[in-house]
Scaffold this motif. Structure first.
Motif, short mmCIF file in Angstrom:
data_model
loop_
_atom_site.label_atom_id
_atom_site.label_comp_id
_atom_site.label_asym_id
_atom_site.label_seq_id
_atom_site.Cartn_x
_atom_site.Cartn_y
_atom_site.Cartn_z
N VAL A 161 22.58 -9.89 2.87
CA VAL A 161 21.61 -10.44 2.12
C VAL A 161 20.35 -10.12 2.94
CG1 VAL A 161 20.60 -12.52 1.36
CG2 VAL A 161 22.79 -12.39 1.20
N ARG A 162 19.66 -9.47 2.24
CA ARG A 162 18.28 -9.03 3.05
C ARG A 162 17.23 -9.99 2.45
NH1 ARG A 162 17.45 -2.58 1.98
NH2 ARG A 162 17.55 -3.27 0.04
N LYS A 163 16.11 -10.10 3.27
CA LYS A 163 14.86 -10.86 2.89
C LYS A 163 13.74 -10.09 3.02
CE LYS A 163 16.73 -15.45 4.41
NZ LYS A 163 16.52 -16.65 5.18
N CYS A 164 12.83 -10.57 2.21
CA CYS A 164 11.54 -9.95 2.17
C CYS A 164 10.75 -10.31 3.46
CB CYS A 164 10.76 -10.33 1.06
SG CYS A 164 8.96 -9.74 0.94
N SER A 165 10.41 -9.21 4.15
CA SER A 165 9.70 -9.50 5.37
C SER A 165 8.22 -10.21 5.47
CB SER A 165 9.64 -8.31 6.25
OG SER A 165 8.52 -7.16 5.59
N LYS A 205 12.55 -0.30 8.56
CA LYS A 205 12.90 -1.33 9.09
C LYS A 205 12.76 -2.54 8.44
CE LYS A 205 12.57 0.55 13.75
NZ LYS A 205 12.14 0.46 15.18
N LYS A 206 11.73 -2.65 7.57
CA LYS A 206 11.48 -4.01 6.90
C LYS A 206 11.49 -3.55 5.29
CE LYS A 206 9.11 -6.04 10.34
NZ LYS A 206 7.93 -6.95 10.85
N CYS A 207 11.93 -4.48 4.43
CA CYS A 207 12.04 -4.56 3.14
C CYS A 207 11.12 -5.79 2.67
CB CYS A 207 13.37 -4.64 2.64
SG CYS A 207 14.56 -3.36 2.88
N VAL A 208 10.56 -5.11 1.25
CA VAL A 208 9.76 -6.28 0.76
C VAL A 208 10.10 -6.25 -0.90
CG1 VAL A 208 7.71 -5.90 2.46
CG2 VAL A 208 7.87 -4.46 0.60
N CYS A 209 9.76 -7.42 -1.21
CA CYS A 209 10.17 -7.58 -2.79
C CYS A 209 8.81 -6.85 -3.59
CB CYS A 209 10.06 -9.13 -3.17
SG CYS A 209 8.38 -10.04 -2.94
#
Length: 64
Positions: free
Chosen positions: A2-6, A26-30
């Protein structure tokens, strides 16, 4: 996994989310945060370009 929005911490599903436009893979966003970041980045780029055109911002040359 499970990934989270940074930016906001929202849980992202498997195929949900975008690569952070500034910080990269490296970072994911919604979707909402991506739109906010992209708009902010666009405004900043326009500000810098206008400042360069109007002579309010000068680029410094590197000294060898």
């Amino acid at each position: 996994m499970v990934r989270k929005c940074s930016e906001c911490g929202k849980k992202l599903r498997f195929f949900e989310g975008y690569r952070h436009p500034v910080e990269g893979r490296k970072k994911c966003v919604c979707g909402k945060c991506f739109d906010k970041i992209e708009t902010s980045e666009e405004k900043y780029c326009n500000f810098v370009m206008n400042a360069l055109k109007n002579g309010k911002l000068k680029l410094r040359k590197k000294k060898n």
